[in-house]
Design a protein around this motif. Structure first.
Motif, PDB file in Angstrom:
ATOM      1  N   ALA A 255       0.886  -1.146   0.244  1.00 51.74           N
ATOM      2  CA  ALA A 255      -0.051  -0.193   0.091  1.00 51.74           C
ATOM      3  C   ALA A 255       0.955   1.390  -0.034  1.00 51.74           C
ATOM      4  O   ALA A 255       1.920   1.323   0.581  1.00 51.74           O
ATOM      5  N   GLY A 256       0.216   2.263  -0.636  1.00 51.27           N
ATOM      6  CA  GLY A 256       1.260   3.499  -0.717  1.00 51.27           C
ATOM      7  C   GLY A 256       0.440   4.648  -1.168  1.00 51.27           C
ATOM      8  O   GLY A 256      -0.749   4.480  -1.269  1.00 51.27           O
ATOM      9  N   PRO A 257       0.900   5.860  -1.930  1.00 48.54           N
ATOM     10  CA  PRO A 257       0.360   6.734  -2.315  1.00 48.54           C
ATOM     11  C   PRO A 257      -0.083   6.827  -3.850  1.00 48.54           C
ATOM     12  O   PRO A 257      -0.495   7.802  -4.433  1.00 48.54           O
ATOM     13  N   GLY A 258      -0.079   5.474  -4.207  1.00 45.13           N
ATOM     14  CA  GLY A 258      -0.642   5.276  -5.615  1.00 45.13           C
ATOM     15  C   GLY A 258       0.578   5.053  -6.706  1.00 45.13           C
ATOM     16  O   GLY A 258       1.916   5.535  -6.632  1.00 45.13           O
ATOM     17  N   TYR A 259       0.223   4.614  -7.812  1.00 48.87           N
ATOM     18  CA  TYR A 259       1.160   4.352  -8.868  1.00 48.87           C
ATOM     19  C   TYR A 259       1.578   5.503  -9.589  1.00 48.87           C
ATOM     20  O   TYR A 259       0.554   6.266  -9.987  1.00 48.87           O
ATOM     21  N   GLY A 260       2.663   5.503 -10.275  1.00 47.64           N
ATOM     22  CA  GLY A 260       3.191   6.587 -11.190  1.00 47.64           C
ATOM     23  C   GLY A 260       4.101   6.007 -12.198  1.00 47.64           C
ATOM     24  O   GLY A 260       4.088   4.661 -12.435  1.00 47.64           O
ATOM     25  N   GLY A 261       4.907   6.930 -12.734  1.00 49.04           N
ATOM     26  CA  GLY A 261       6.104   6.357 -13.689  1.00 49.04           C
ATOM     27  C   GLY A 261       5.578   6.504 -14.882  1.00 49.04           C
ATOM     28  O   GLY A 261       4.626   7.012 -15.479  1.00 49.04           O
ATOM     29  N   SER A 262       6.474   5.932 -15.956  1.00 48.37           N
ATOM     30  CA  SER A 262       6.241   6.241 -17.519  1.00 48.37           C
ATOM     31  C   SER A 262       5.372   5.095 -17.836  1.00 48.37           C
ATOM     32  O   SER A 262       5.071   5.180 -19.358  1.00 48.37           O
ATOM     33  N   ALA A 298      -5.570  12.399  -2.222  1.00 48.18           N
ATOM     34  CA  ALA A 298      -6.098  12.126  -1.026  1.00 48.18           C
ATOM     35  C   ALA A 298      -4.847  12.098  -0.206  1.00 48.18           C
ATOM     36  O   ALA A 298      -4.823  12.140   1.260  1.00 48.18           O
ATOM     37  N   MET A 299      -3.720  11.697  -0.566  1.00 48.69           N
ATOM     38  CA  MET A 299      -2.546  11.592   0.118  1.00 48.69           C
ATOM     39  C   MET A 299      -2.035  13.224   0.836  1.00 48.69           C
ATOM     40  O   MET A 299      -1.420  13.253   1.655  1.00 48.69           O
ATOM     41  N   GLY A 300      -2.327  13.905  -0.213  1.00 48.32           N
ATOM     42  CA  GLY A 300      -1.936  15.314   0.177  1.00 48.32           C
ATOM     43  C   GLY A 300      -2.818  15.796   1.241  1.00 48.32           C
ATOM     44  O   GLY A 300      -2.602  16.314   2.213  1.00 48.32           O
ATOM     45  N   ARG A 301      -4.092  15.277   1.228  1.00 45.31           N
ATOM     46  CA  ARG A 301      -5.064  15.534   2.368  1.00 45.31           C
ATOM     47  C   ARG A 301      -4.662  14.963   3.590  1.00 45.31           C
ATOM     48  O   ARG A 301      -4.947  15.436   4.813  1.00 45.31           O
ATOM     49  N   LYS A 302      -4.049  13.994   3.592  1.00 48.12           N
ATOM     50  CA  LYS A 302      -3.700  13.038   4.762  1.00 48.12           C
ATOM     51  C   LYS A 302      -2.815  13.654   5.331  1.00 48.12           C
ATOM     52  O   LYS A 302      -2.509  13.622   6.568  1.00 48.12           O
ATOM     53  N   VAL A 303      -1.650  14.450   4.616  1.00 47.25           N
ATOM     54  CA  VAL A 303      -0.710  15.031   5.434  1.00 47.25           C
ATOM     55  C   VAL A 303      -0.888  16.392   5.931  1.00 47.25           C
ATOM     56  O   VAL A 303      -0.719  16.778   6.965  1.00 47.25           O
ATOM     57  N   ASN A 326      15.727   4.105  -7.032  1.00 45.95           N
ATOM     58  CA  ASN A 326      16.550   3.587  -8.263  1.00 45.95           C
ATOM     59  C   ASN A 326      16.212   4.329  -9.507  1.00 45.95           C
ATOM     60  O   ASN A 326      16.576   3.542 -10.344  1.00 45.95           O
ATOM     61  N   THR A 327      15.722   5.432  -9.573  1.00 43.82           N
ATOM     62  CA  THR A 327      15.466   5.866 -10.941  1.00 43.82           C
ATOM     63  C   THR A 327      15.449   7.496 -10.862  1.00 43.82           C
ATOM     64  O   THR A 327      15.235   7.910  -9.512  1.00 43.82           O
ATOM     65  N   ASP A 328      15.643   8.206 -11.828  1.00 36.94           N
ATOM     66  CA  ASP A 328      15.523   9.473 -11.686  1.00 36.94           C
ATOM     67  C   ASP A 328      14.078  10.053 -12.292  1.00 36.94           C
ATOM     68  O   ASP A 328      13.884  11.176 -12.873  1.00 36.94           O
ATOM     69  N   ASP A 329      13.226   9.126 -12.582  1.00 42.38           N
ATOM     70  CA  ASP A 329      12.066   9.615 -13.257  1.00 42.38           C
ATOM     71  C   ASP A 329      10.949   9.913 -12.376  1.00 42.38           C
ATOM     72  O   ASP A 329      10.405   9.568 -11.519  1.00 42.38           O
ATOM     73  N   MET A 330      10.353  11.038 -13.034  1.00 42.85           N
ATOM     74  CA  MET A 330       9.533  11.767 -12.332  1.00 42.85           C
ATOM     75  C   MET A 330       8.195  12.085 -12.881  1.00 42.85           C
ATOM     76  O   MET A 330       7.382  12.360 -12.146  1.00 42.85           O
ATOM     77  N   ARG A 331       8.047  11.155 -13.979  1.00 43.49           N
ATOM     78  CA  ARG A 331       7.095  11.204 -14.560  1.00 43.49           C
ATOM     79  C   ARG A 331       5.467  10.437 -13.908  1.00 43.49           C
ATOM     80  O   ARG A 331       5.575   9.425 -13.183  1.00 43.49           O
ATOM     81  N   ASP A 332       4.464  11.376 -13.601  1.00 44.33           N
ATOM     82  CA  ASP A 332       3.388  11.103 -12.921  1.00 44.33           C
ATOM     83  C   ASP A 332       3.797  10.514 -11.467  1.00 44.33           C
ATOM     84  O   ASP A 332       2.974   9.523 -10.883  1.00 44.33           O
ATOM     85  N   ALA A 333       4.828  10.969 -10.836  1.00 46.57           N
ATOM     86  CA  ALA A 333       5.150  10.806  -9.540  1.00 46.57           C
ATOM     87  C   ALA A 333       4.269  11.471  -8.494  1.00 46.57           C
ATOM     88  O   ALA A 333       3.694  12.273  -8.813  1.00 46.57           O
ATOM     89  N   PRO A 334       3.688  10.249  -7.621  1.00 45.22           N
ATOM     90  CA  PRO A 334       2.680  10.705  -6.869  1.00 45.22           C
ATOM     91  C   PRO A 334       3.098  12.063  -5.917  1.00 45.22           C
ATOM     92  O   PRO A 334       2.377  12.824  -5.502  1.00 45.22           O
ATOM     93  N   SER A 335       4.455  12.277  -5.587  1.00 44.15           N
ATOM     94  CA  SER A 335       5.148  13.495  -4.830  1.00 44.15           C
ATOM     95  C   SER A 335       4.641  14.637  -5.808  1.00 44.15           C
ATOM     96  O   SER A 335       4.487  15.682  -4.799  1.00 44.15           O
TER      97      SER A 335
END
Length: 438
Positions: A255-262, A298-303, A326-335
């Motif tokens: 479980a986590g903040p949702g999937y992202g990536g390329s 929702a994770m933003g609201r959680k914080v 282990n990547t520098d990929d920011m595409r669709d990152a939950p952050s």
């Protein structure tokens, strides 16, 4: 064999370097002069553990080179892989195939003799048929076989995935192309990597179906996590309990903040659009896409809730920006969504990531970047763990508490046991677990 890789992005560069390591001669082609110039200087444009060493070794051995022009290398090639981008098309969410078709036309004009053209890019069902039509109608005299060979590379573990794959899917009904593809992957014989041959359309769908299923699995456990928080259960123990069932398995149940990536965001959306075009809607995948988008907000609201319901005027320290370690990929990152929610709420955000900060600067607004977790924690009202990099797994909480204004930890990856946080006097907010306040 002489192989040309069109596209020197993540898939093309990793695939080309690994094939060179197998002993083939590889030329990686890209229209970006800056990218090719950097590669020829020995600079690798992406972060992937071990990739720079493989590239350096095979360049020195004469098995790997780079080119801005495809005509000459393609004319000598036995196999040409298309590994260009297929981003979501603006406006409708379909995969943008303009780069694929442009590459196909250039390849067809340059080939000499029988050549196998392979789509390594993730493409919707029927793309191979369209490429074949282009070849047949625009270049009728060329002897070309079109093959689908989707990639299944995990960022951060791509070299292992390529060299020790679960399976190698090859879509073709051409006997000559079948033998050529067997020769491409013959070096994997000792690893007993299963070559799975099927129809080209089936191969194209396998990639989308695999990614959609994994995205669904992540989304499922995230919804179970929400229920756990309401009823007082522990999502990590639930995941372990169901993952012990071999029919389910324990992978992608974190479980986590949702999937992202390329891959997952664009591939699930492309599959939804393809299914709609064929009047065969995929409701499960449509819902998965919607839930995942909502989860990041929702994770933003959680914080914000962990900070007492408001972050206005507060400093929030964010650990991890990339969509995974282990990547520098920011595409669709939950952050991205989480930080934007904090900025919209009036917070000051300080962030640190081992590899993703340069890419983040192009995507995020007024964020201050630090050199380590302890620098950004100085005077912070909360620290939020968004990406589970190894260097965040043994934080000195005594030092963090001394540095922070308010001892609040929001662990969106469940890296730490509750007791590890609370015994240092922190309030602990995790995903799918009971909140423990100091």
């Amino acid at each position: 064999m002489r192989i040309v890789m069109i596209g020197s992005g993540y898939v093309g560069l990793v695939s080309g370097a690994c094939l060179a390591d197998f002993g083939h001669h590889i030329t990686c082609v890209d229209k970006s002069e800056a990218k090719i110039d950097a590669l020829e200087r020995g600079e690798v444009p992406i972060f992937e553990p071990g990739l720079d060493a493989i590239i350096e070794h095979n360049r020195a051995a004469g098995r790997l080179d780079f080119s801005k022009d495809l005509a000459a290398p393609v004319a000598d090639a036995d196999v040409v892989f298309i590994a260009v981008g297929t981003p979501s098309r603006r406006g409708d969410g379909h995969a943008d195939l303009s780069y694929v078709y442009a590459a196909a036309r250039e390849i067809a004009a340059a080939v000499s003799g029988f050549t196998v053209v392979v789509t390594k890019s993730t493409v919707p069902v029927g793309t191979g048929d369209e490429i074949e039509r282009i070849f047949r109608e625009e270049f009728p005299g060329k002897d070309i076989a079109v093959v689908s060979n989707p990639e299944f590379l995990r960022e951060g573990a791509a070299i292992t995935d390529f060299k020790r794959p679960d399976r190698i899917v090859i879509g073709t009904e051409d006997a000559r192309a079948t033998e050529v593809m067997r020769e491409v992957y013959r070096p994997l014989y000792l690893n007993e990597a299963p070559l799975y041959f099927c129809e080209r359309r089936t191969s194209e769908l396998i990639k989308y179906a695999a990614n959609a299923f994994l995205a669904m699995k992540i989304t499922f456990i995230n919804e179970i996590a929400d229920l756990c928080e309401q009823i007082g259960a522990d999502v990590q123990k639930v995941a372990k309990g169901i993952g012990m069932d071999k029919r389910i398995g324990d992978k992608f149940l974190h479980a986590g903040p949702g999937y992202g990536g390329s891959c997952f965001p664009k591939d699930t959306l492309a599959l939804v659009k393809t299914a709609q075009d064929y009047d065969s809607p995929m409701r499960l995948i449509e819902t998965t896409v919607a839930i995942n988008d909502n989860r990041k907000r929702a994770m933003g609201r959680k914080v914000i809730a962990a900070c007492g319901g408001s972050v206005r005027g507060k400093k929030i320290a964010v650990l991890g920006l990339t969509f995974k370690p282990n990547t520098d990929d920011m595409r669709d990152a939950p952050s991205i969504t989480i930080i934007q929610a904090l900025l919209d709420g009036g917070a000051t955000v300080h962030a640190y990531d081992p590899e993703g900060m340069e890419a983040a600067k192009e995507m995020l607004g007024t964020v201050t970047y630090g050199t380590d977790p302890y620098e950004i924690a100085e005077g912070a009202d909360a620290i939020v763990l968004v990406t589970e990099w190894d260097e965040f797994r043994a934080l000195d909480f005594k030092r963090l508490k001394t540095a922070m204004k308010n001892p609040v930890v929001v662990d969106l990856r469940n890296v730490y046991p509750v007791t590890e946080i609370t015994r240092h006097g922190f309030s602990h907010f995790a995903v799918g677990k009971k909140t423990e306040k100091r």
